[in-house]
Design a protein around this motif. Sequence first.
Motif, PDB file in Angstrom:
ATOM      1  N   MET A  76       0.838  -1.202   0.000  1.00 14.51           N
ATOM      2  CA  MET A  76       0.000   0.000   0.000  1.00 14.51           C
ATOM      3  C   MET A  76       0.872   1.251   0.000  1.00 14.51           C
ATOM      4  N   LEU A  77       1.890   1.257   0.852  1.00 14.16           N
ATOM      5  CA  LEU A  77       2.785   2.408   0.931  1.00 14.16           C
ATOM      6  C   LEU A  77       3.515   2.620  -0.393  1.00 14.16           C
ATOM      7  N   GLN A  78       3.921   1.521  -1.020  1.00 18.18           N
ATOM      8  CA  GLN A  78       4.620   1.620  -2.295  1.00 18.18           C
ATOM      9  C   GLN A  78       3.684   2.121  -3.386  1.00 18.18           C
ATOM     10  N   GLU A  79       2.435   1.630  -3.374  1.00 15.69           N
ATOM     11  CA  GLU A  79       1.444   2.051  -4.358  1.00 15.69           C
ATOM     12  C   GLU A  79       1.189   3.545  -4.254  1.00 15.69           C
ATOM     13  N   ALA A  80       1.083   4.060  -3.024  1.00 19.09           N
ATOM     14  CA  ALA A  80       0.852   5.493  -2.823  1.00 19.09           C
ATOM     15  C   ALA A  80       2.061   6.303  -3.269  1.00 19.09           C
ATOM     16  N   LYS A  81       3.252   5.775  -3.006  1.00 20.20           N
ATOM     17  CA  LYS A  81       4.480   6.491  -3.354  1.00 20.20           C
ATOM     18  C   LYS A  81       4.647   6.655  -4.854  1.00 20.20           C
ATOM     19  N   THR A  82       4.163   5.667  -5.618  1.00 17.91           N
ATOM     20  CA  THR A  82       4.316   5.730  -7.074  1.00 17.91           C
ATOM     21  C   THR A  82       3.505   6.861  -7.705  1.00 17.91           C
ATOM     22  N   CYS A  83       2.557   7.438  -6.964  1.00 13.11           N
ATOM     23  CA  CYS A  83       1.740   8.534  -7.496  1.00 13.11           C
ATOM     24  C   CYS A  83       2.517   9.837  -7.562  1.00 13.11           C
ATOM     25  N   GLY A  84       3.633   9.900  -6.836  1.00  9.41           N
ATOM     26  CA  GLY A  84       4.465  11.088  -6.902  1.00  9.41           C
ATOM     27  C   GLY A  84       3.955  12.246  -6.056  1.00  9.41           C
ATOM     28  N   LEU A  85       4.370  13.445  -6.419  1.00 10.78           N
ATOM     29  CA  LEU A  85       4.087  14.647  -5.642  1.00 10.78           C
ATOM     30  C   LEU A  85       3.256  15.642  -6.444  1.00 10.78           C
ATOM     31  N   TYR A  86       2.490  16.420  -5.734  1.00  9.68           N
ATOM     32  CA  TYR A  86       1.752  17.533  -6.333  1.00  9.68           C
ATOM     33  C   TYR A  86       2.489  18.812  -5.950  1.00  9.68           C
ATOM     34  N   HIS A  87       2.926  19.576  -6.915  1.00 13.32           N
ATOM     35  CA  HIS A  87       3.700  20.791  -6.638  1.00 13.32           C
ATOM     36  C   HIS A  87       2.756  21.997  -6.582  1.00 13.32           C
ATOM     37  N   HIS A  88       2.617  22.529  -5.395  1.00 12.01           N
ATOM     38  CA  HIS A  88       1.727  23.670  -5.180  1.00 12.01           C
ATOM     39  C   HIS A  88       2.532  24.956  -5.417  1.00 12.01           C
ATOM     40  N   LYS A  89       2.245  25.617  -6.523  1.00  8.41           N
ATOM     41  CA  LYS A  89       3.046  26.787  -6.913  1.00  8.41           C
ATOM     42  C   LYS A  89       2.875  27.960  -5.957  1.00  8.41           C
ATOM     43  N   ILE A  90       1.668  28.159  -5.438  1.00  9.65           N
ATOM     44  CA  ILE A  90       1.445  29.288  -4.530  1.00  9.65           C
ATOM     45  C   ILE A  90       2.239  29.100  -3.239  1.00  9.65           C
ATOM     46  N   MET A  91       2.190  27.876  -2.681  1.00  6.52           N
ATOM     47  CA  MET A  91       2.897  27.609  -1.438  1.00  6.52           C
ATOM     48  C   MET A  91       4.377  27.348  -1.673  1.00  6.52           C
ATOM     49  N   GLY A  92       4.719  27.014  -2.914  1.00  7.59           N
ATOM     50  CA  GLY A  92       6.115  26.763  -3.229  1.00  7.59           C
ATOM     51  C   GLY A  92       6.656  25.492  -2.622  1.00  7.59           C
ATOM     52  N   GLN A  93       5.819  24.482  -2.469  1.00 10.29           N
ATOM     53  CA  GLN A  93       6.267  23.229  -1.890  1.00 10.29           C
ATOM     54  C   GLN A  93       5.430  22.064  -2.425  1.00 10.29           C
ATOM     55  N   PRO A  94       5.990  20.865  -2.408  1.00 11.20           N
ATOM     56  CA  PRO A  94       5.265  19.696  -2.912  1.00 11.20           C
ATOM     57  C   PRO A  94       4.495  18.977  -1.810  1.00 11.20           C
ATOM     58  N   TYR A  95       3.441  18.265  -2.207  1.00  6.85           N
ATOM     59  CA  TYR A  95       2.668  17.421  -1.310  1.00  6.85           C
ATOM     60  C   TYR A  95       2.492  16.064  -1.979  1.00  6.85           C
ATOM     61  N   PRO A  96       2.528  14.966  -1.227  1.00  6.77           N
ATOM     62  CA  PRO A  96       2.270  13.663  -1.848  1.00  6.77           C
ATOM     63  C   PRO A  96       0.854  13.605  -2.390  1.00  6.77           C
ATOM     64  N   LYS A  97       0.702  13.112  -3.613  1.00  8.20           N
ATOM     65  CA  LYS A  97      -0.624  13.060  -4.219  1.00  8.20           C
ATOM     66  C   LYS A  97      -1.548  12.109  -3.468  1.00  8.20           C
ATOM     67  N   VAL A  98      -0.984  11.044  -2.943  1.00  5.63           N
ATOM     68  CA  VAL A  98      -1.762  10.099  -2.135  1.00  5.63           C
ATOM     69  C   VAL A  98      -1.032   9.894  -0.812  1.00  5.63           C
ATOM     70  N   ALA A  99      -1.712  10.159   0.291  1.00  2.00           N
ATOM     71  CA  ALA A  99      -1.116  10.000   1.620  1.00  2.00           C
ATOM     72  C   ALA A  99      -1.932   8.994   2.416  1.00  2.00           C
ATOM     73  N   ILE A 100      -1.245   8.105   3.112  1.00  2.00           N
ATOM     74  CA  ILE A 100      -1.899   7.123   3.983  1.00  2.00           C
ATOM     75  C   ILE A 100      -1.676   7.546   5.426  1.00  2.00           C
ATOM     76  N   VAL A 101      -2.758   7.733   6.150  1.00  7.49           N
ATOM     77  CA  VAL A 101      -2.699   8.183   7.535  1.00  7.49           C
ATOM     78  C   VAL A 101      -3.448   7.180   8.400  1.00  7.49           C
ATOM     79  N   THR A 102      -2.836   6.725   9.466  1.00  9.94           N
ATOM     80  CA  THR A 102      -3.502   5.787  10.361  1.00  9.94           C
ATOM     81  C   THR A 102      -4.196   6.542  11.491  1.00  9.94           C
ATOM     82  N   VAL A 103      -5.189   5.900  12.065  1.00  9.60           N
ATOM     83  CA  VAL A 103      -5.878   6.477  13.219  1.00  9.60           C
ATOM     84  C   VAL A 103      -4.894   6.645  14.372  1.00  9.60           C
ATOM     85  N   GLN A 104      -3.924   5.747  14.451  1.00  9.33           N
ATOM     86  CA  GLN A 104      -2.897   5.870  15.477  1.00  9.33           C
ATOM     87  C   GLN A 104      -2.083   7.139  15.279  1.00  9.33           C
ATOM     88  N   ASP A 105      -1.814   7.499  14.016  1.00 10.77           N
ATOM     89  CA  ASP A 105      -1.145   8.770  13.721  1.00 10.77           C
ATOM     90  C   ASP A 105      -1.953   9.945  14.263  1.00 10.77           C
TER      91      ASP A 105
END
Length: 305
Positions: free
Chosen positions: A235-264
């Motif tokens: 699952m983590l590898q599958e999400a990682k293959t989606c790459g990053l979304y580059h937000h030009k206004i904020m000037g930083q990238p975000y993962p296109k798919v993020a996995i977050v656990t309830v424990q997180d």
Amino acid sequence: MQKAYEAGLVIQTKPGTVPQLKRYLDEQEGVCLGDSWTDIPPLNSQAKERLGYPTQKPEALLERIIQASSNEGDVILDAYCGCGTTVAVAQRLNRKWIGIDITYQSISLILKRLEDSGGTGAVFNVKMTGIPRDMKSAEALANKSDDRTRKEFEKWAILTFSNNRAVINQKKGADKGIDGTAFFIESEGGHGRILFQVKSGNVKSGDIRDLIGTMTREKAALGIFLTLKKPTKDMLQEAKTCGLYHHKIMGQPYPKVAIVTVQDIIESGLRLNVPLSMEVLKSAQRTTQEDNQLPIFQPEMDEAV
């Protein structure tokens, strides 16, 4: 009469008319309110305080009721608090209050309402019971046999992680893979979408592929997969293959798919770190010295500071 005249309390509109005694409103006892209050209009579609609840009452109405029936420091109880009009007015009038509702969505709306009117400090001392505080209580809510109650787990996960900024999918029947949505401003002036999916049972890499497919169909920029169970390596590898979304206004990238656990969410206090709506414009004015590989979430304690 002479003393009243000298004090300026006698008026005569013109010579020959009968003199009258001048009376001021603050000197009058007034007229007691009757059983029918027609001086407070209901909320219309353009009212600033309107939150979308069909039975929402005007704050002016609750203000009159609370002031007429309590003093500062008294306790106000609303056993079906809905969007929190009673709670908000009681807070403003320096009353203690207890609000009860069956849905976490109402709770999150009330917290956001208190924060908008009184700042983050307004919710600092609010004590909440009946919502997940640890993994055991989160699992208990997720495993409820009643579908309606179990749905509250999804709402809690999405709204807690997004700091009450996401919108829950309220459509009945099949949700088409969308449990919640949030929006952010893109550089071209449009709005990008963030889709949320919540899973409380066993998870697999196919769930991430389903989320990616939903994102493609809905033309969403980002996807958040919230899970009660620990994600697999696939699952983590599958999400990682989606790459990053580059937000030009904020000037930083975000993962296109993020996995977050309830424990997180519970133990690490992780929260969505994508500025939404006009927050982007405010945040874009700040500069950051951190690494470009910023996470899509951050600890809640950082936001509090």
